[in-house]
Design an enzyme around this catalytic site. Structure first.
Site, PDB file in Angstrom:
ATOM      1  N   LYS A  38       0.825  -1.224   0.138  1.00  0.00           N
ATOM      2  CA  LYS A  38       0.018   0.023   0.065  1.00  0.00           C
ATOM      3  C   LYS A  38       0.962   1.212  -0.101  1.00  0.00           C
ATOM      4  O   LYS A  38       1.816   1.475   0.469  1.00  0.00           O
ATOM      5  CB  LYS A  38      -0.717  -0.026   1.222  1.00  0.00           C
ATOM      6  CG  LYS A  38      -1.873   1.240   1.387  1.00  0.00           C
ATOM      7  CD  LYS A  38      -2.884   1.067   2.556  1.00  0.00           C
ATOM      8  CE  LYS A  38      -3.808   1.882   2.691  1.00  0.00           C
ATOM      9  NZ  LYS A  38      -4.786   1.708   3.749  1.00  0.00           N
TER      10      LYS A  38
ATOM     11  N   SER B  95      -9.876   1.697   2.602  1.00  0.00           N
ATOM     12  CA  SER B  95      -9.083   2.486   1.810  1.00  0.00           C
ATOM     13  C   SER B  95      -7.933   1.649   1.129  1.00  0.00           C
ATOM     14  O   SER B  95      -7.451   2.261   0.233  1.00  0.00           O
ATOM     15  CB  SER B  95      -8.120   3.651   2.680  1.00  0.00           C
ATOM     16  OG  SER B  95      -7.347   3.058   3.656  1.00  0.00           O
TER      17      SER B  95
ATOM     18  N   SER C 100      -9.982  -0.325   7.094  1.00  0.00           N
ATOM     19  CA  SER C 100      -9.417  -0.243   5.842  1.00  0.00           C
ATOM     20  C   SER C 100      -8.591  -1.606   5.171  1.00  0.00           C
ATOM     21  O   SER C 100      -8.408  -1.554   4.158  1.00  0.00           O
ATOM     22  CB  SER C 100      -8.321   0.692   5.447  1.00  0.00           C
ATOM     23  OG  SER C 100      -9.368   1.997   5.426  1.00  0.00           O
TER      24      SER C 100
HETATM   25  N1  GLN Z   1     -13.340   4.008   5.815  1.00  0.00           N
HETATM   26  C1  GLN Z   1     -12.639   4.656   7.094  1.00  0.00           C
HETATM   27  C2  GLN Z   1     -12.331   6.091   6.998  1.00  0.00           C
HETATM   28  O1  GLN Z   1     -12.567   6.528   5.979  1.00  0.00           O
HETATM   29  C3  GLN Z   1     -11.348   3.820   7.772  1.00  0.00           C
HETATM   30  C4  GLN Z   1     -10.205   4.187   6.653  1.00  0.00           C
HETATM   31  C5  GLN Z   1      -9.007   3.322   7.251  1.00  0.00           C
HETATM   32  O2  GLN Z   1      -9.253   2.416   7.967  1.00  0.00           O
HETATM   33  N2  GLN Z   1      -7.851   3.766   6.828  1.00  0.00           N
HETATM   34  O3  GLN Z   1     -11.656   6.748   7.894  1.00  0.00           O
END
Ligand code: GLN
Length: 486
Positions: A74, A149, A173
Site C-alpha cells: 500500500k 482504503s 481499511s
Molecule cells: N473508511 C474509514 C475512513 O474513511 C477507515 C479508513 C481506514 O481504515 N484507513 O476513515
C-alpha cells in the site's frame, strides 16, 4: 498458489523466483488497464530481487521464509528511494529517504517488491474513490468499488497480480476491501506490528496487516512483520508466537459469540446476513458452540471514530505545510498564504473535510464536548468487548453491511460512505485483532465477508478459527464462474 506451495516449488527448482515474478508482471500488464490496483510497478527492482533469490538457491544457501514471494505494498508505507504518495497530490513526488519497518522485514525475509498500490487519499475513505490518481476497480465486477482504503492491495490480490499484499487498517481499511474483493484481510492487535514508516492517519488506531488468498498465508506474513520495534514506542514487546503452528489446533469446544447488534444493524443486506449466519452454522458443525452476545455500544462506534480519527488526522497532517514536505503552491506573497494555498491545492475534499472536523473537535470550548466525550465512549466500547470475551473465545459478525457498491453510490452523501465501516470500527476502537475472510457470494456474484474478532494478542486463536472455517467451507471453490477479470 499459496506461499507454502510456492516455497516447495522454489526449493525443488520447479519454478524460479524470476519465472514467478515475470508471470506476475505479465498478469499486471494484462489486467491493470481494467483494475488499476497499482500506482507504480517496480518491475526492474522485482526482477533484480528475484534473481538474487535464484542465485542464493543455486549456491545452496538456506532460503529465508518468504524467498521469492512477490508482494504489493500500500502506498502509505515508506519505501526508500521509491515514491510513496498516499494517493495524494500533496505527496505526488515524495520519495522517502527511509524504509518502513514492516517492508524492511519483508525484504529481509526474501520477499520481492512488485509495486505500490492505490488507496483512498491518506487512507481516508472506503472505496479508493478519493485517490488523487483515480479509483481502483473490483476484479469481480469492474463497475464496483474494491473497497477502501486499501482497495488497491485487495484488488491486486484478488486479480492475481501478486501473491499477497500489505495494507493498513484504521477503521476497517484492510477488512472491508478484503470482504469486497473476496480475499483474506487481517488487522493485528494495535501495537503487534510496527507503525514506523507508515504515514500516520490516526495514530491510536492505525495498524498494518496482510491481504492474502488464504488464512495460512496471512499467518506467514504476520510471522515476519510482527514484533517489537525500538523505532515505534507503541509497538508491543510481547514475543511473537508461531502463528503457522496455531492453525492446526482443534476448534472443538470453542465458544463463538454472535454479536446481536451487528446482525440487527441498519442497512445490513439480507444476503450478507444469511451468508454469515450460514458460516456460523458451519463453525457449529465443526464443534464450536454458538452464543449470542450483546455489545450495545458498537452502535456508537462510527460517531466516536469520526471524532477521534479526524482529530488525530488534523494533528498528523499539520506537517504538510508546503515547507518540509510535498506540494508547495507557486507565487505566494507570504508564508501564511503559501501554507494555506499549498494545503488547499495539495489535499482533496475528503482530507480537507477530516482536517476541518478534527480541528473543530479539538478547538478550545469544544474539546471536552467532543474529543473527551468520544474517548469516554471508546472506553465503553472496549468494556463491551471485555464483557463479551468473558463468555466467548471469538466474536463473529459480517465484515461489511453490503457487498461492493457501485462507483459514485455515496458521492453526494459522505455519511452513507461512513456507514460502510459500521462493523469494522469497533475492533479498531478497542485495539483488537480481527480478520475478514470470504464466506459466500450474493446474487450478483459479488463476494461476502465474514469477520472474526478475538482479544488482545490472540491472533493465534483468530487464525486458527478462520483457518478451520476456510478449510471446511471451501468458499472460493464455489465461486461464480468467470466472475473475475479474465
Ligand atoms: N473508511 C474509514 C475512513 O474513511 C477507515 C479508513 C481506514 O481504515 N484507513 O476513515
Amino acid at each position: 498458489m499459496g506461499i507454502a506451495e510456492w516455497r516447495g516449488q522454489l526449493q525443488r527448482g520447479e519454478v524460479s523466483a524470476r519465472e514467478l515474478t515475470d508471470q506476475l508482471l505479465s498478469r499486471i500488464e494484462a489486467v491493470e488497464p481494467t483494475v488499476h490496483a497499482y500506482l507504480e510497478v517496480t518491475a526492474e527492482r522485482a526482477r533484480a530481487d528475484a534473481d538474487r533469490i535464484d542465485a542464493a538457491r543455486v549456491a545452496g544457501e538456506e532460503l529465508p521464509p518468504l524467498a521469492g514471494v512477490p508482494l504489493a505494498i500500500k502506498d502509505n508505507l515508506c519505501t526508500a528511494g521509491i515514491r510513496t504518495t498516499c494517493s495524494s497530490r500533496m505527496l505526488e513526488h515524495f520519495v522517502p529517504p527511509y524504509e518502513s519497518t514492516v517492508t524492511e522485514r519483508l525484504w529481509g525475509a526474501g520477499a520481492v517488491l512488485l509495486g505500490k498500490t492505490n488507496l483512498d487519499e491518506f487512507a481516508m475513505g472506503s472505496s479508493t474513490e478519493t485517490s488523487y490518481f483515480g479509483p481502483s476497480r473490483n476484479p469481480w465486477n469492474p463497475e464496483r468499488v474494491p473497497g477502501g482504503s486499501s482497495g488497491g492491495s485487495s484488488a491486486a490480490v484478488a486479480a492475481g497480480e501478486c501473491l499477497a499484499a500489505l495494507g493498513s487498517d484504521t477503521g476497517g481499511s484492510i477488512r472491508q476491501p478484503a470482504s469486497f474483493c473476496g480475499v483474506v484481510g487481517l488487522k493485528p492487535t494495535y501495537g503487534r506490528v510496527s507503525r514506523y514508516g507508515l504515514v500516520a492517519f490516526a495514530s491510536s488506531l492505525d495498524q498494518v496487516g496482510p491481504f492474502t488468498t488464504s488464512v495460512a498465508d496471512a499467518a506467514e506474513l504476520l510471522q515476519v512483520i510482527a514484533g517489537a520495534d525500538p523505532r515505534d514506542a507503541t509497538c508491543l514487546k510481547a514475543p511473537v508466537p508461531d502463528y503457522r503452528a496455531a492453525l492446526s489446533q482443534p476448534v472443538k469446544g470453542l465458544r463463538v459469540g454472535l454479536v446481536r447488534e451487528c446482525f440487527e444493524a441498519e442497512g445490513l443486506a439480507p444476503e450478507v446476513k444469511a451468508s454469515v449466519l450460514a458460516a456460523a452454522a458451519q463453525l457449529e458443525a465443526l464443534g464450536c458452540e454458538l452464543v449470542e452476545v450483546s455489545c450495545p455500544r458498537f452502535n456508537d462506534g462510527i460517531a466516536t471514530y469520526y471524532v477521534i480519527a479526524p482529530s488525530e488526522a488534523s494533528a498528523n497532517l499539520a506537517r504538510y505545510d508546503g515547507v518540509k514536505y510535498g506540494h508547495r503552491a507557486e507565487g505566494a506573497g507570504s508564508l501564511a498564504e503559501m501554507t494555506a494555498r499549498s494545503r488547499a491545492e495539495g489535499f482533496g475534499d475528503e482530507v480537507q473535510r477530516r482536517i476541518l472536523i478534527g480541528t473543530y473537535a479539538l478547538s478550545a470550548g469544544y474539546v471536552d464536548a467532543y474529543y473527551k466525550k468520544a474517548q469516554q465512549v471508546r472506553t465503553l466500547i472496549r468494556r463491551d468487548f471485555d464483557r463479551a470475551f468473558e463468555g466467548v473465545d471469538v466474536l463473529l459478525t459480517p465484515t461489511s453491511p453490503t457487498t461492493a457498491f457501485r462507483f459514485g453510490a455515496h458521492a453526494e452523501d459522505p455519511l452513507a460512505m461512513y456507514l460502510a465501516d459500521l462493523l469494522t470500527i469497533p475492533a479498531n476502537m478497542a485495539g483488537l485483532p480481527a480478520i475478514s475472510l470470504p464466506c459466500g457470494f450474493d446474487g450478483e456474484g459479488l463476494p461476502i465477508g465474514l469477520q472474526l474478532i478475538t482479544g488482545v494478542l490472540q491472533e493465534e486463536r483468530l487464525l486458527q478459527v478462520a483457518h478451520h472455517y476456510e478449510q471446511a467451507a471451501k468458499v472460493l471453490a464455489s465461486r461464480p464462474a468467470a466472475a473475475l477479470v479474465p
